[in-house]
Write an enzyme that holds these catalytic residues in place. Structure first.
Site, short mmCIF file in Angstrom:
data_model
loop_
_atom_site.label_atom_id
_atom_site.label_comp_id
_atom_site.label_asym_id
_atom_site.label_seq_id
_atom_site.Cartn_x
_atom_site.Cartn_y
_atom_site.Cartn_z
N GLY A 43 25.41 58.76 -37.89
CA GLY A 43 24.80 57.46 -38.17
C GLY A 43 23.92 57.50 -39.39
O GLY A 43 23.59 56.47 -39.96
N GLY B 248 24.40 60.28 -48.92
CA GLY B 248 23.27 59.38 -48.72
C GLY B 248 22.13 59.59 -49.69
O GLY B 248 22.30 60.07 -50.81
N GLU C 256 1.46 47.30 -55.75
CA GLU C 256 2.73 47.28 -56.48
C GLU C 256 2.47 47.35 -57.98
O GLU C 256 1.64 46.61 -58.51
CB GLU C 256 3.52 46.02 -56.15
N MET D 115 22.13 50.43 -53.10
CA MET D 115 21.79 51.30 -51.98
C MET D 115 21.59 50.48 -50.71
O MET D 115 20.48 50.24 -50.26
CB MET D 115 20.54 52.13 -52.30
N HIS E 81 25.81 48.32 -45.89
CA HIS E 81 27.09 47.62 -45.90
C HIS E 81 27.85 47.88 -47.20
O HIS E 81 29.09 47.86 -47.21
CB HIS E 81 26.91 46.12 -45.66
N HIS F 266 25.55 20.45 -36.13
CA HIS F 266 24.17 19.95 -36.01
C HIS F 266 23.72 20.06 -34.55
O HIS F 266 24.49 19.76 -33.64
CB HIS F 266 24.11 18.48 -36.44
#
Length: 740
Positions: free
Chosen positions: A313, A418, A478, A592, A595, A718
């Site tokens: 996984g 990965g 940031e 990255m 999916h 709706h």
């Protein structure tokens, strides 16, 4: 002359005849409708003549490739057609064919004054539920059209449009052709031609790259229009654009080079020979890219071995996507119980947070899904080997585990190693145990009272949102002037405002200088935009500045595999520089996302087993699982502006959406971008409840080249949040119904 009319190679059923023996037909006239499963297809005449015989009755099965009727073309033989280069004398009419019923003009692809080529689609007409493209009978200039879009089409045989004939435009060829048909000065260059989906002819709308520009394999070179399709001309290899053969606005044909690439020899190796039956495939890494590739390869008949160092996984299932979303789900429920239930008439007393239970739920979700993937691998006959893999040769891998060392070989090898968290070289970071990465942030034994997060990207924002809802005092630092840089700027700014409503403090354009020891756990020292130093005290400091490819220790140099800054170089078939070795997912340094890795895995497995496939991530949705969610697919407004596109913007607030109001989540909006001239969708951003689910509709629309009108004409149920997507498309046309 008796001529047979045949159907497609696939078997079908004769649904309805629109002609009978003795009827005269022209090219393009509808002869019959056949059905293939649930799809209806029209069979049109390519001949002028008289129908002699109907060979298949209505309701009967039609074998693939069978003749369905016969036409006597001799009565229409007349004079032979002129050579392709000669222009007919006088205006030529594009006549309305027989369609079996009343028709409507749906869309004009060409307008008066536009040049058209013989066989190029000019207009789309609708007959019942079917759309048909009608093509120009000759090369020339469109002079006039008989009716506007939306109007009733003329009767069969009447003129739809008038074309002034001209000789077909010659293919551009600035230099004299050398042997093989290429210009003499293109030796060593790679030609780039029309993609298969463009058909035989297209219009070059816009060049996206100029001579001298470097290009990557799969990178768009130009925008094309083929009929009603808007396409991109993708580079077949990595190299440099040497020259262009067609100007913007030119008509280009199949087999004609549009441009030439140089340095394409630097691209990853050409496709390896097709794998024989019973081929072996070794997959390194069992994350969402690796395990999907392994299963797909097994489906194609390969003997597959998968090597995983940790847990099946990978990062996604064990320390990434799944546990993070489980944590966020607990935070969402906790917030709803405290703040939204009472407004809906549900009184909840004594709401409290069980942190141990939160962690148990997170671990259980990851464990259950990981076990499910292991069961899928076993069911598909994939052999799983535990250990750390590294190359000792092009097709040889050493696997080291607690049981010892072994060597594995295979016909094909696929790397799905990965990524790992990127740890910046900031003084004091490594020495302080209270400085953690995203994995550590998921597994805290106790809920921290205060948390400083370094990094305002997706990982940092998601964890900031979760912990703020749990009650932690969260501060985000940031370095850039905004958070969530890949997302649309307008939506990211609104997202920041909503996050500040949760109590999160943001310091933007602020650089972390060092970490110091200090109560209650760590002191984060940063430099503000004006140069002053800021000291932030917290129990924990989470460093979430991104991820890097996990290629260290793979021994890629022993296999002769090219890398750039630690990332494996691949082409759009996911092939590396070593024939027969493929790489996918985060270790190739493209998008990255889990999916994206899975999509790459399927492409790589199919190519490895001799089934040609290409990876195209131009339509790849991304999501931020915050409160409310934020998602994006296609171009942001910043990207559209940077490309110099002429675009429309449509917006629709969630506050005007009935379902969002019912759910007590009226914050956010849907934002749609579309080409101003064609209406083609360019990008969609959604900030609001279940945005990461809603974005799938937009992704499908972009993949199919849909327009604003396609979204508008699609009836949405709706009350649903999805209605906001249609309303945003309406707003782009200035006609939103539920918001002014």
């Amino acid at each position: 002359m008796r001529q047979a009319v045949t159907v497609m190679k696939a078997a079908c059923q004769m649904k309805k005849w629109n002609v009978k023996p003795g009827d005269r037909v022209q090219p393009g006239d509808l002869l019959c409708t056949v059905s293939v499963g649930k799809l209806n297809r029209e069979v049109t005449s390519k001949l002028a003549g008289t129908v002699l015989e109907l060979a298949i009755p209505e309701g009967a099965q039609v074998p693939g490739g069978a003749a369905v009727c016969y036409i006597d073309a001799a009565q229409e033989a007349g004079e032979q057609p002129a050579p392709a280069a000669a222009a007919p004398q006088g205006p030529v009419a594009l006549k309305m064919p027989k369609t079996g019923g009343p028709s409507t003009i749906k869309k004009w692809y060409k307008h008066p004054g536009d040049r058209v080529e013989a066989g190029e689609p000019v207009v789309s007409v609708t007959a019942g539920k079917l759309n048909r493209d009608l093509c120009s009978p000759c090369a020339g200039v469109l002079e006039a059209v008989a009716a506007p879009e939306g109007a009733a089409a003329p009767q069969p045989g009447e003129s739809l449009a008038t074309i002034r004939p001209e000789a077909p435009a010659p293919a551009s060829a600035p230099a004299a052709p050398a042997a093989g048909g290429a210009p003499a000065d293109t030796a060593g260059l790679v030609p780039v031609e029309l993609p298969a989906q463009a058909g035989k002819v297209a219009t070059l709308k816009k060049w996206l790259k100029q001579p001298g520009d470097p290009v990557e394999a799969g990178e768009p070179l130009a925008e094309l229009i083929a009929g009603k399709l808007n396409l991109e001309l993708a580079s077949p290899a990595r190299g440099r654009l040497a020259r262009q053969e067609a100007p913007e606005g030119a008509t280009v044909r199949k087999g004609q080079p549009l441009c030439w690439l140089e340095g394409a020899g630097d691209a990853p190796a050409a496709a390896a020979a097709p794998a024989p039956a019973g081929a072996t495939l070794l997959v390194i890494g069992g994350g969402p890219g690796g395990y999907v590739a392994a299963i797909r390869a097994a489906q194609l008949g390969a003997q597959v071995t998968l090597v995983e160092e940790h847990r099946i996984g990978g990062t996604c299932l064990n320390v990434g996507c799944i546990p993070t979303k489980a944590l966020l789900h607990s935070a969402e429920l906790y917030t709803a119980a405290r703040t939204r239930c009472a407004a809906a008439g549900v009184q909840v007393q004594g709401v409290s947070l069980d942190w141990a239970g939160v962690q148990q739920n997170r671990a259980a979700a990851a464990s259950r899904l990981s076990a499910g993937v292991q069961a899928l691998l076993a069911a598909n006959g994939v052999t799983v080997v535990e250990g750390r893999a590294s190359f000792t040769g092009p097709k040889q891998v050493r696997v080291v585990s607690q049981e010892g060392e072994r060597t594995l070989t295979a016909d094909r090898i696929l790397i799905a190693a990965g990524s790992v968290p990127a740890i910046p070289p900031i003084p004091g970071l490594a020495e302080n145990p209270n400085c953690i990465d995203s994995t550590g942030a998921l597994e805290l034994e106790a809920l921290p009272e205060s948390l400083v997060i370094v990094g305002g990207g997706v990982i940092g924002v998601e964890l900031a949102c979760a912990y703020a809802q749990f009650g932690t005092q969260v501060t985000v630092v940031e370095m850039l002037p905004r958070i969530l840089p890949p997302m649309d700027g307008e939506l990211a700014a609104q997202a920041q405002t909503l996050l500040e409503g949760l109590g999160i403090t943001f310091h933007l354009s602020t650089q972390v200088l060092r970490f110091e020891q200090g109560a209650p756990g760590v002191q984060v020292v940063a430099q503000l935009p004006d140069g002053r130093e800021l000291s932030l005290a917290a129990q924990k400091a989470l460093v979430a500045v991104g991820r890097r490819a996990n290629t260290a220790g793979l021994g890629l140099e022993a296999a002769g595999i090219e890398t750039q800054r630690g990332r494996i170089v691949v082409n759009d078939r996911m092939e590396t520089s070593q024939p027969g070795v493929y790489a996918i997912g985060d270790c190739v340094g493209r998008t990255m996302l889990a999916h994206a890795a899975s999509a790459m895995g399927e492409v790589a497995a199919e190519n490895a087993l001799g089934h040609p496939a290409r990876y195209d991530e131009r339509v790849c949705p991304s999501g931020v699982y915050m409160a409310p969610e934020l998602s994006q697919v296609g171009l942001t407004e910043e990207a559209a502006r940077e490309r110099g596109l002429d675009y429309l913007v449509g917006r629709f607030p969630m506050a005007a959406n009935g379902k969002a109001v019912i759910m007590g989540e009226p914050e956010g909006l849907v934002k749609v971008l579309a080409d101003r001239k064609t209406g083609k969708l360019l990008g969609v951003g959604i900030l609001g409840p279940r945005a990461t689910d809603l974005i799938a509709e937009a992704a499908v629309a972009l993949q199919l080249g849909a327009t604003l009108e396609d979204l508008i004409q699609t009836i949405h149920a709706h009350p649903t949040v999805s209605e906001a997507v249609r309303e945003a498309a309406l707003d782009a046309r200035g006609r939103a119904i539920h918001f002014k």
